[in-house]
Design an enzyme around this catalytic site. Structure first.
Site, mmCIF file in Angstrom:
data_model
loop_
_atom_site.group_PDB
_atom_site.id
_atom_site.type_symbol
_atom_site.label_atom_id
_atom_site.label_comp_id
_atom_site.label_asym_id
_atom_site.label_seq_id
_atom_site.Cartn_x
_atom_site.Cartn_y
_atom_site.Cartn_z
ATOM 1 N N LYS A 113 92.388 90.935 -15.505
ATOM 2 C CA LYS A 113 91.667 90.551 -14.299
ATOM 3 C C LYS A 113 92.086 89.173 -13.789
ATOM 4 O O LYS A 113 91.951 88.890 -12.609
ATOM 5 C CB LYS A 113 90.162 90.618 -14.539
ATOM 6 C CG LYS A 113 89.704 92.074 -14.715
ATOM 7 C CD LYS A 113 88.210 92.213 -14.807
ATOM 8 C CE LYS A 113 87.786 93.669 -14.812
ATOM 9 N NZ LYS A 113 88.105 94.374 -16.077
HETATM 10 C C1 PLP Z 1 88.133 95.717 -16.248
HETATM 11 C C2 PLP Z 1 88.880 96.231 -17.426
HETATM 12 C C3 PLP Z 1 89.373 97.557 -17.480
HETATM 13 C C4 PLP Z 1 89.094 98.556 -16.396
HETATM 14 O O1 PLP Z 1 89.784 98.283 -15.203
HETATM 15 P P1 PLP Z 1 89.339 98.994 -13.825
HETATM 16 O O2 PLP Z 1 90.112 98.297 -12.791
HETATM 17 O O3 PLP Z 1 87.863 98.778 -13.707
HETATM 18 O O4 PLP Z 1 89.673 100.448 -13.956
HETATM 19 C C5 PLP Z 1 90.130 97.927 -18.577
HETATM 20 N N1 PLP Z 1 90.357 97.086 -19.600
HETATM 21 C C6 PLP Z 1 89.909 95.815 -19.594
HETATM 22 C C7 PLP Z 1 90.185 94.945 -20.761
HETATM 23 C C8 PLP Z 1 89.160 95.348 -18.508
HETATM 24 O O5 PLP Z 1 88.700 94.082 -18.513
#
Ligand code: PLP
Length: 495
Positions: A113
């Site tokens: 993210k």
């Molecule tokens: C947010 C997150 C996901 C999921 O991603 P999306 O974009 O919501 O599908 C998967 N793995 C980790 C470690 C995350 O922080």
């Protein structure tokens, strides 16, 4: 580039207009009116670019109201070596003959993210400053969004962050990353409830548009299109790096598949846009944990979001989601605007939507396949990969790799998205590796030892509203009531 709403009642808007809010005013999601394409000649010219340069090129196709040189300065700051531990920002690691790991977690909070949020942390202050506005970011987190948003916006003038997190339901590292920040513009509110309760509080508060406007509330959640378009860049980057060593004639159109650990469908939706832009992507492999609402959708064509009582607590907690917010964008595209309008309404009434005869198109036309995992699959995958290669992955990435292995096709490399670093989810990794578990790195030990600062609040709209009313920045910059841009770094009034 203009943006419209999936619900059809938003006048076309530009990138800077939709940036501060994920949701369109009519309650839909904003989508680009048309997806831009990148020809293979241009793509080949992109091989020589650094990650920030490439990100600026990709984002420029979506943020057409920001001058190119400005975008380059923004991505250079977002993806600087001071922020990302890898000098290339997104390193690729070959795992075996057919599988490569794409390192998306080199940022400050050790999860993918950061790649989108660090861009927002540059572009949002830029847009606000041009408009002479302030912003109070109100968001809910199950762990990774909160910390990446806080690291991206800490200390930024004209922006405060109010982050609701479910008390006692995050990993110790996730908790420390958020609560150990002492910047005065970061407000951590630990809610006595689960993630969905936090989300509901945000929805209830922002549904009051008068309150929302009075307090300049905005969102940076996973439906924010600024995040989505920043994520497209790493699909291009990963494809370029994975094909660099092939002979020039072969590499131009060499297909690869991506395996993507998924929850809210934000990451893999960016991959879908990259594919529609012309990137040679064979399969988009959607991997879930036991909360398999997305896997069910891609296998059966039925989208049936589940009530929170049926959301399971798993060992890949950032994917414990039973309503995949970004899926609305894909369903809109599959059905077309007209059919979408009548059928989305039925989802609200009946709690499920059956795409019926469109189902086969999800795979044949859009390239989606899927799979889900149990805790045992995750543990086995972490262990097996370690024994074969010495590489340690986190439980979310293990969900991606497990499905990637299951869906492997001869002659096609699978690029597995590393969505978090293993040290963020140490308990599950040590369950898998036992005595082979790597020691806790010094930067994590230091983080866990820092004092934490959090305000505990009940699961109550009035309490959170009152806190916001007391602490939010005023909507116009204190020093520029007429809307003229405020100089950087100036004290912008009471926090
Ligand atoms: C947010 C997150 C996901 C999921 O991603 P999306 O974009 O919501 O599908 C998967 N793995 C980790 C470690 C995350 O922080």
């Amino acid at each position: 580039m203009k943006y419209v709403s999936t619900r059809g009642h938003m006048p076309p808007a530009q990138f800077c207009d939709i940036l501060l809010d994920g949701l369109a005013p009519d309650g839909g999601l904003v989508v680009p009116e048309a997806v831009p394409t990148v020809g293979s000649d241009e793509r080949e010219r992109w091989r020589g670019l650094t990650y920030p340069e490439l990100a600026a090129r990709v984002i420029a196709l979506y943020a057409t109201d920001i001058p190119g040189p400005d975008l380059e300065a923004l991505t250079r700051a977002a993806y600087s070596p001071r922020v990302f531990r890898s000098p290339v920002v997104v390193p690729l690691t070959r795992l075996d003959g057919r599988t490569t790991l794409v390192g998306l977690s080199e940022g400050p909070t050790l999860a993918f993210k950061d790649l989108a949020m660090q861009f927002l942390g540059q572009v949002i202050p830029y847009v606000l400053e041009r408009a002479g506005r302030t912003l109070n970011i109100l968001a809910a987190t199950s762990g990774d969004t909160g910390s990446s948003a806080e690291y991206a916006f800490r200390g930024k003038p004209g922006i405060d962050v109010f982050m609701l997190s479910p008390r006692g339901r995050m990993s110790p590292v996730q908790r420390a990353q958020m609560y150990a920040l002492d910047d005065p513009n970061i407000h951590n509110l630990a809610v006595d409830g689960v993630f969905d309760d936090c989300q509901d509080l945000v929805k209830a508060i922002t549904a009051d548009t008068a309150f929302k406007e009075a307090h300049a509330l905005g969102a940076v959640n996973s439906i924010n299109f600024g995040r989505i378009c920043a994520q497209i860049a790493y699909y291009f980057w990963a494809w370029l790096r994975a094909t660099d060593d092939l002979p020039p004639a072969a590499r131009r159109s060499q297909p690869v598949s991506f395996a993507v650990p998924s929850g809210n469908f934000g990451n893999v939706y960016a991959g879908h846009l990259a594919r529609r832009m012309g990137l040679p992507v064979r399969r988009l492999i959607v991997a879930t944990n036991e909360n398999d609402v997305l896997d069910e959708f891609f296998r059966t064509g039925v989208y049936a979001p589940r009530p929170r009582e049926r959301t399971l607590v798993t060992t890949s907690p950032s994917m414990d989601i039973s309503k995949a917010s970004n899926l609305e964008r894909l369903i809109w595209e599959v059905l077309g605007a007209h059919e979408f309008a009548s059928r989305w309404q039925r989802l609200a009434e009946e709690g499920r939507l059956d795409l019926g005869d469109h189902r086969s198109r999800l795979e044949d036309e859009f390239g989606f396949v899927s799979g889900s995992n149990t805790h045992g699959d995750r543990i086995r995958t972490i262990r097996t990969l370690y024994e074969r290669t010495g590489v340690v992955i986190d439980p979310h990435t293990a969900d991606g790799l497990a499905v990637g292995w299951r869906q492997a096709e001869a002659g096609v490399t699978t690029l597995v998205m590393e969505t978090a670093k293993p040290e963020k989810f140490g308990d599950t990794v040590s369950e898998a590796l036992g005595a082979d578990t790597p020691p806790v790195p010094p930067h994590i030990r230091e983080l866990l030892a820092r004092p934490q600062r959090v305000r505990e609040v009940p699961d109550d709209v009035a309490t959170v509203r009152a806190y916001l009313a007391d602490h939010a920045l005023p909507a116009a910059r204190a020093d520029s009531p007429d809307g003229a841009p405020a100089p950087r770094g100036q004290d912008l009034g009471p926090a």
